[in-house]
Design a protein around this motif. Structure first.
Motif, PDB file in Angstrom:
ATOM      1  N   HIS A 294       0.838  -1.197   0.000  1.00  0.00           N
ATOM      2  CA  HIS A 294       0.000   0.000   0.000  1.00  0.00           C
ATOM      3  C   HIS A 294       0.874   1.249   0.000  1.00  0.00           C
ATOM      4  N   SER A 295       0.357   2.311  -0.591  1.00  0.00           N
ATOM      5  CA  SER A 295       1.050   3.594  -0.546  1.00  0.00           C
ATOM      6  C   SER A 295       0.806   4.252   0.812  1.00  0.00           C
ATOM      7  N   SER A 296       1.503   5.343   1.061  1.00  0.00           N
ATOM      8  CA  SER A 296       1.341   6.059   2.334  1.00  0.00           C
ATOM      9  C   SER A 296      -0.066   6.621   2.485  1.00  0.00           C
ATOM     10  N   THR A 297      -0.777   6.789   1.371  1.00  0.00           N
ATOM     11  CA  THR A 297      -2.156   7.294   1.423  1.00  0.00           C
ATOM     12  C   THR A 297      -3.184   6.166   1.457  1.00  0.00           C
ATOM     13  N   GLY A 298      -2.723   4.909   1.472  1.00  0.00           N
ATOM     14  CA  GLY A 298      -3.630   3.775   1.570  1.00  0.00           C
ATOM     15  C   GLY A 298      -4.028   3.151   0.261  1.00  0.00           C
ATOM     16  N   ASN A 299      -3.542   3.685  -0.865  1.00  0.00           N
ATOM     17  CA  ASN A 299      -3.860   3.089  -2.164  1.00  0.00           C
ATOM     18  C   ASN A 299      -3.162   1.742  -2.327  1.00  0.00           C
ATOM     19  N   ILE A 300      -3.856   0.780  -2.924  1.00  0.00           N
ATOM     20  CA  ILE A 300      -3.264  -0.543  -3.170  1.00  0.00           C
ATOM     21  C   ILE A 300      -2.374  -0.455  -4.404  1.00  0.00           C
ATOM     22  N   HIS A 301      -1.137  -0.917  -4.258  1.00  0.00           N
ATOM     23  CA  HIS A 301      -0.213  -0.890  -5.390  1.00  0.00           C
ATOM     24  C   HIS A 301      -0.589  -1.946  -6.423  1.00  0.00           C
ATOM     25  N   GLN A 302      -0.394  -1.594  -7.692  1.00  0.00           N
ATOM     26  CA  GLN A 302      -0.699  -2.504  -8.791  1.00  0.00           C
ATOM     27  C   GLN A 302       0.440  -2.509  -9.804  1.00  0.00           C
ATOM     28  N   SER A 303       0.435  -3.512 -10.669  1.00  0.00           N
ATOM     29  CA  SER A 303       1.444  -3.630 -11.726  1.00  0.00           C
ATOM     30  C   SER A 303       0.770  -3.598 -13.086  1.00  0.00           C
ATOM     31  N   THR A 304       1.317  -2.807 -13.997  1.00  0.00           N
ATOM     32  CA  THR A 304       0.785  -2.794 -15.354  1.00  0.00           C
ATOM     33  C   THR A 304       1.330  -3.953 -16.176  1.00  0.00           C
ATOM     34  N   ALA A 305       2.543  -4.443 -15.835  1.00  0.00           N
ATOM     35  CA  ALA A 305       3.136  -5.577 -16.546  1.00  0.00           C
ATOM     36  C   ALA A 305       4.256  -6.173 -15.709  1.00  0.00           C
ATOM     37  N   VAL A 306       4.489  -7.476 -15.893  1.00  0.00           N
ATOM     38  CA  VAL A 306       5.482  -8.200 -15.094  1.00  0.00           C
ATOM     39  C   VAL A 306       6.260  -9.156 -15.998  1.00  0.00           C
ATOM     40  N   LEU A 307       7.563  -9.244 -15.759  1.00  0.00           N
ATOM     41  CA  LEU A 307       8.408 -10.238 -16.422  1.00  0.00           C
ATOM     42  C   LEU A 307       9.073 -11.095 -15.356  1.00  0.00           C
ATOM     43  N   ALA A 308       8.946 -12.423 -15.467  1.00  0.00           N
ATOM     44  CA  ALA A 308       9.598 -13.362 -14.546  1.00  0.00           C
ATOM     45  C   ALA A 308      10.628 -14.175 -15.322  1.00  0.00           C
ATOM     46  N   VAL A 309      11.856 -14.245 -14.794  1.00  0.00           N
ATOM     47  CA  VAL A 309      12.927 -14.999 -15.444  1.00  0.00           C
ATOM     48  C   VAL A 309      13.397 -16.089 -14.482  1.00  0.00           C
ATOM     49  N   ALA A 310      13.193 -17.355 -14.895  1.00  0.00           N
ATOM     50  CA  ALA A 310      13.565 -18.507 -14.066  1.00  0.00           C
ATOM     51  C   ALA A 310      14.829 -19.143 -14.629  1.00  0.00           C
ATOM     52  N   ARG A 311      15.848 -19.269 -13.804  1.00  0.00           N
ATOM     53  CA  ARG A 311      17.117 -19.870 -14.224  1.00  0.00           C
ATOM     54  C   ARG A 311      17.437 -21.068 -13.339  1.00  0.00           C
ATOM     55  N   GLY A 312      18.138 -22.043 -13.936  1.00  0.00           N
ATOM     56  CA  GLY A 312      18.383 -23.280 -13.212  1.00  0.00           C
ATOM     57  C   GLY A 312      17.196 -24.202 -13.347  1.00  0.00           C
ATOM     58  N   ASN A 313      16.476 -24.039 -14.450  1.00  0.00           N
ATOM     59  CA  ASN A 313      15.243 -24.784 -14.668  1.00  0.00           C
ATOM     60  C   ASN A 313      15.544 -26.117 -15.359  1.00  0.00           C
ATOM     61  N   GLY A 314      16.472 -26.891 -14.789  1.00  0.00           N
ATOM     62  CA  GLY A 314      16.885 -28.137 -15.430  1.00  0.00           C
ATOM     63  C   GLY A 314      15.770 -29.128 -15.634  1.00  0.00           C
ATOM     64  N   ASP A 315      14.809 -29.150 -14.689  1.00  0.00           N
ATOM     65  CA  ASP A 315      13.718 -30.119 -14.820  1.00  0.00           C
ATOM     66  C   ASP A 315      12.526 -29.551 -15.593  1.00  0.00           C
ATOM     67  N   ASN A 316      12.637 -28.271 -16.014  1.00  0.00           N
ATOM     68  CA  ASN A 316      11.626 -27.654 -16.881  1.00  0.00           C
ATOM     69  C   ASN A 316      10.257 -27.491 -16.228  1.00  0.00           C
ATOM     70  N   MET A 317      10.224 -27.587 -14.902  1.00  0.00           N
ATOM     71  CA  MET A 317       8.929 -27.517 -14.214  1.00  0.00           C
ATOM     72  C   MET A 317       8.267 -26.148 -14.358  1.00  0.00           C
ATOM     73  N   PHE A 318       9.070 -25.083 -14.433  1.00  0.00           N
ATOM     74  CA  PHE A 318       8.484 -23.742 -14.496  1.00  0.00           C
ATOM     75  C   PHE A 318       7.647 -23.572 -15.751  1.00  0.00           C
ATOM     76  N   SER A 319       8.179 -24.035 -16.893  1.00  0.00           N
ATOM     77  CA  SER A 319       7.438 -23.857 -18.140  1.00  0.00           C
ATOM     78  C   SER A 319       6.427 -24.970 -18.389  1.00  0.00           C
ATOM     79  N   CYS A 320       6.587 -26.109 -17.699  1.00  0.00           N
ATOM     80  CA  CYS A 320       5.620 -27.190 -17.882  1.00  0.00           C
ATOM     81  C   CYS A 320       4.324 -26.933 -17.107  1.00  0.00           C
ATOM     82  N   SER A 321       4.420 -26.182 -16.037  1.00  0.00           N
ATOM     83  CA  SER A 321       3.211 -25.909 -15.257  1.00  0.00           C
ATOM     84  C   SER A 321       3.092 -24.409 -15.008  1.00  0.00           C
TER      85      SER A 321
END
Length: 425
Positions: A294-321
């Motif tokens: 929350h901001s200091s005025t009580g507003n809930i923070h939001q995201s317009t866009a997100v990028l997630a980068v997973a490394r060490g994904n040897g078993d490929n679970m991140f992209s499989c599920s």
């Protein structure tokens, strides 16, 4: 070879030093292929090191013993810029062609001409120091004017709120407004936030020492910033060409992913690195737990866009599920409803952040409205000082004008309003 790295000022060069240690490590898997985006055909790094004082750059070159930096791309002055944005932006105000700005732009042009294509520049600098904030802002403006098609991604370090310099709020105000005008995206790191995360990491490594007693070095903080950059911008398998060679698309794909609206371009980055076989879900929960809600005025923070980068994904679970993970990311980061595709994720089987096997890292970059809290803090502090006419004579002395301040106040105020209204588009 489409990207140029431009390190400006003490902070920019120190973060750059840690960055190059990571990405040029020959022990990294596929290092011969992955190093391609960072080197020119002659084997030199695609980087310029710029500072108004020689001390930090000299130390960087002493520790980097392979001679990978091109001599003509190391540009230093003989005197600092007094922690003053105006002095950094305008320099010594001489009419000759030997100014640090002029020499840097000449070397930058030559570096652009050395490559088969030019996609953009990544600028590393701080908001507090005179060189990083002032010269960094002027270089950003000059590069935009001379190379309008190329992208500009700024890696920007904000000072401690408790104070590093009495002029830091003015410097931050002016530099942030220039970045809003001329950069395409800003990876914003706050020193207080970086310090807390580094303390937490060191506390886990040496658990017998109470965290408040840990002495965190500047190098450790710079290493954390470099680790986040490597998590986001080191080549990933999901963006490689069919030949298996990376052509360095990561920084520019990042901009297209997380900057859907030109008015909001300040990015919040978090990272979790685990040795062993920790689940992606638990790592994501740890990241989301530290996210400002929350901001200091009580507003809930939001995201317009997100990028997630997973490394060490040897078993490929991140992209499989992806569905459960994607749902948790969208919920945790409060993705706005008006963006039909707010999340993108990349994967790579190797973890460049920690070459220990097995290990995993999850790095998340979000266009998150919590940046408005920092902007509002800078506005209030700078406005209070400005109304009291505090230190303004140092800015007038070095060529700054009243219009620079008034325009900067307006620009930052509009950025805060855009982020506060992010969920209403």
């Amino acid at each position: 070879m489409s990207t140029i790295w431009l390190q400006v000022g003490q902070c920019g060069n120190q973060v750059g030093q840690e960055w190059w240690k990571l990405v040029t490590n020959e022990r990294a898997p596929n290092s011969a292929v992955n190093r391609y985006p960072f080197y020119t055909a002659s084997g030199k790094l695609s980087a310029l090191c710029v500072d108004s004082e020689p001390k930090v750059v000299r130390r960087l070159l002493q520790e980097e013993k392979t001679g990978s930096f091109r001599d003509s791309n190391v540009l230093v002055g003989l005197g600092g810029r007094g922690n003053n944005w105006a002095f950094g932006y305008h320099g010594l105000r001489t009419a000759d062609d030997n100014s640090l700005l002029h020499r840097t732009m000449e070397s930058f042009r030559k570096e652009v001409e050395r490559r088969d294509s030019y996609s953009g520049v990544i600028l590393l600098h701080s908001l507090s120091g005179g060189t990083g904030s002032g010269l960094g802002a002027h270089l950003c403006e000059s590069i935009r004017e001379e190379f309008p098609v190329g992208h500009i991604l700024s890696v920007t370090v904000a000072p401690h709120q408790a104070g590093e310099s009495p002029l830091q709020h003015y410097n931050s105000l002016l530099c942030l407004s220039w970045l809003q005008r001329f950069a395409d995206g800003v990876l914003l790191f706050h020193n207080d936030d970086v310090l807390r995360r580094t303390q937490a990491l060191c506390g886990r490594k040496v658990g017998h020492i109470p965290t408040p007693q840990l002495q965190i070095s500047l190098s450790a903080m710079n290493s954390h910033v470099a680790s986040c950059l490597a998590g986001l911008m080191y080549p990933v398998s999901s963006l490689r060409t069919q030949s298996g060679v990376s052509i360095g698309l990561e920084p520019w794909k990042l901009l297209r992913s997380v900057c859907p609206v030109p008015a909001t371009k300040f990015l919040y980055t978090s990272q979790m690195n685990k040795r062993g076989t920790a689940s992606w879900g638990s790592m994501l929960s740890s990241i989301v737990h530290t996210l400002p809600r929350h901001s200091s005025t009580g507003n809930i923070h939001q995201s317009t866009a997100v990028l997630a980068v997973a490394r060490g994904n040897g078993d490929n679970m991140f992209s499989c599920s992806p569905c459960p993970i994607a749902t948790k990311v969208k919920q945790g980061y409060g993705c706005v409803s008006w963006n039909p595709h707010p999340l993108e994720y990349w994967t790579d089987p190797w973890n460049i952040v920690d070459l220990t096997s097995p290990s995993r890292s999850l790095t998340i970059c979000a266009n998150h409205s919590s940046v408005s809290d920092y902007m509002q803090h800078v506005l209030e502090k700078a406005r209070s000082m400005y109304d009291a006419h505090a230190y303004l004579h140092w800015y007038w002395k070095h060529g700054c004008e009243e219009g620079d301040f008034l325009q900067s106040f307006d620009i930052l105020d509009s950025v805060v309003k855009e982020y506060n209204a992010a969920g209403d588009h």
